[in-house]
Enzyme design. Structure first.
Site, PDB file in Angstrom:
ATOM      1  N   SER A   7       0.241   2.748  -6.422  1.00 59.46           N
ATOM      2  CA  SER A   7      -0.797   2.908  -5.404  1.00 59.46           C
ATOM      3  C   SER A   7      -1.813   1.793  -5.531  1.00 59.46           C
ATOM      4  CB  SER A   7      -1.501   4.261  -5.590  1.00 59.46           C
ATOM      5  OG  SER A   7      -2.700   4.320  -4.843  1.00 59.46           O
ATOM      6  N   LYS A   8      -2.191   1.216  -4.393  1.00 58.85           N
ATOM      7  CA  LYS A   8      -3.171   0.135  -4.421  1.00 58.85           C
ATOM      8  C   LYS A   8      -4.543   0.632  -4.850  1.00 58.85           C
ATOM      9  CE  LYS A   8      -4.337   0.410   0.513  1.00 58.85           C
ATOM     10  NZ  LYS A   8      -4.370  -0.335   1.804  1.00 58.85           N
ATOM     11  N   ARG A   9      -4.773   1.936  -4.762  1.00 61.12           N
ATOM     12  CA  ARG A   9      -6.065   2.490  -5.185  1.00 61.12           C
ATOM     13  C   ARG A   9      -6.146   2.667  -6.698  1.00 61.12           C
ATOM     14  NH1 ARG A   9      -4.579   4.960  -0.513  1.00 61.12           N
ATOM     15  NH2 ARG A   9      -6.013   4.874   1.243  1.00 61.12           N
ATOM     16  N   ARG A  10      -4.981   2.679  -7.353  1.00 58.35           N
ATOM     17  CA  ARG A  10      -4.950   2.971  -8.780  1.00 58.35           C
ATOM     18  C   ARG A  10      -4.301   1.871  -9.608  1.00 58.35           C
ATOM     19  NH1 ARG A  10      -1.956   7.413  -8.443  1.00 58.35           N
ATOM     20  NH2 ARG A  10      -0.082   6.118  -8.520  1.00 58.35           N
TER      21      ARG A  10
END
Length: 473
Positions: free
Chosen positions: A242-245
């Site tokens: 995930s690009k958020r993580r």
């Protein structure tokens, strides 16, 4: 290549990313799989930018996709396009009319809350409430595709065989929004049809979309493509990247100094393996041996430590001239001016010790700064244990008249160590920190030879003075 779709019956695969501001490593793997399939068959890789989402339709993001592909080796000569999904709006609208005229699409005004209120289940799909209401288009009314009530839809998948989906379990899905814009499901089908796509290789998260899209293909009177849904890419916790993580942007790895050859090789191994007990193989071998049918369906672990090791191997295999050239962009941003002649001598020493090109800056900075960098941890470790002051004094004296050659510099320091009952490793620690500022780095004696007598002695003297001042206080 030409921007006009080919009418050839040869294999045509497509890579269709959405502009998102960064290029996901999972998308990079899909692009590579498609590219290799096209190269093997003499077919065509089609690049299509899915730009119909206005919030993600920034020209610089599209340019970023093209730059990322070029970095991986896919320049404009390697693919057809780029095409833009937004340019196909008329064909999308024509497909909508065809589906409506065939009685396979109807307007629906139900909200998600309406469906939950009727079914009492927030997880249940659409219940077909508007199927036979004969609604006309209007505000708040989406267009749904009428799925068959009976039978199965079988998807031919090169990795997963022939999974069959019960039509009765496929909800009537939305193909156009209330504003008239079509959804991903229909747009992809129409675009693939208009561009003669024969094979679709994409992430397994789209497998549930395949029967819906296959029904659209068949209803629109065309033969569906051959599908291949490759395994999802996960992190060390086996969570989907995930690009958020997670660090997923290809550009981030490029900025750190990963080589495109290493990245290509590693990404191709996410679900596939070459023959024999090997992983680092030439690109030509990958292109020859890769078969999409051999890709494992289990989740593929993106191991950054392994990628880093790959990169180190690729760096060490470079001709030293190319290694030096690859380092230049990183050195140009350093807070010191590089003497090309000095760096030419340092490059072979550094090449065996860096795993990322960005590591070149702290590896060679001592040779270009007026004074060595000060690292407190290195200073405390080397200068506050054992006879550091005595070793520095003896080294300064020994080096004052020594022939300035690597082997002689090593011999002189060995003699200093022997006089203090120390092996060379312990003896050279304070000298290394005095001259380079760090406890680890390039081979010490080669570094001293390149740095020169005057600067070496000045740095040893400065370290002795600092150590004396600390002792006095």
């Amino acid at each position: 290549m030409s921007s006009t779709p080919s009418t050839s019956s040869s294999l045509r695969v497509r890579f269709a990313p959405s502009p998102t501001g960064m290029f996901h490593v999972g998308g990079a793997r899909s692009a590579l799989f498609n590219w290799v399939m096209a190269k093997q068959s003499g077919g065509t890789l089609v690049l299509r930018i899915e730009d119909t989402d206005a919030s993600r339709n920034a020209p610089e993001w599209t340019e970023g996709i093209i730059r990322a592909l070029a970095w991986l080796g896919m320049d404009g000569e390697e693919y057809e396009g780029p095409y833009f999904q937004s340019a196909n709006a008329d064909k999308h609208a024509a497909a909508v009319r065809t589906l409506i005229d065939a009685g396979r699409a109807y307007y629906c005004e139900c909200t998600r809350d309406d469906v939950i209120a009727r079914t009492g289940d927030q997880h249940k799909g659409y219940d077909g409430f508007c199927r036979d209401r004969g609604l006309e288009p209007g505000p708040g009314r989406a267009l749904r595709f009428r799925t068959p009530d009976e039978g199965q839809t079988t998807v031919v998948d090169l990795l997963r065989g022939k999974p069959a989906f019960e039509n009765a379990l496929l909800e009537d899905f939305v193909i156009a929004r209330a504003d008239g814009s079509v959804t991903f499901l229909l747009a992809n089908v129409v675009d693939d049809m208009s561009q003669d796509i024969t094979h679709v290789v994409r992430a397994e998260e789209h497998l549930s979309n395949a029967p819906k899209q296959q029904l659209l293909w068949e209803t629109l009177g065309a033969e569906p493509p051959v599908w291949a849904h490759v395994p999802v890419v996960v992190n060390e916790k086996r969570q989907k990247l995930s690009k958020r993580r997670d660090k997923v942007a290809l550009e981030a790895y490029q900025a750190e100094g990963y080589l495109p050859e290493a990245m290509r090789n590693y990404l191709m191994l996410l679900g596939w393996a070459p023959s024999g007990d090997r992983e680092i193989v030439p690109w030509e071998v990958i292109v020859e041996e890769f078969r999409i049918e051999d890709v494992n369906t289990s989740p593929a672990f993106f191991d950054e430590k392994k990628l880093r090791a790959f990169n180190g191997e690729y760096i060490r295999a470079l001709p030293v001239e190319r290694f030096a050239a690859e380092c230049l962009p990183f050195l140009e941003g350093a807070p010191f001016e590089v003497d090309p002649g000095v760096f030419e001598r340092l490059a072979p020493l550094a090449q065996t010790r860096v795993a990322l090109l960005s590591e070149i800056v702290p590896m060679v900075d001592f040779a270009f700064l007026d004074e060595p960098p000060f690292d407190e941890q290195s200073w405390n470790k080397a200068m506050r244990k054992g006879p550091a002051a005595e070793i520095l004094a003896a080294a300064e004296e020994a080096y004052r008249d020594a022939p300035w050659e690597t082997e002689e510099l090593k011999t002189r320091l060995e003699e200093v160590g022997a006089a203090h009952g120390l092996k060379l490793g312990k003896t050279q620690a304070p000298v290394r920190v005095a001259v380079t500022g760090r406890t680890v780095g390039l081979p010490l004696f080669e570094s001293l030879e390149i740095l020169g007598r005057e600067r070496t002695l000045a740095r040893i003297a400065a370290a002795r003075a600092r150590l004396a001042a600390e002792t006095a206080s």
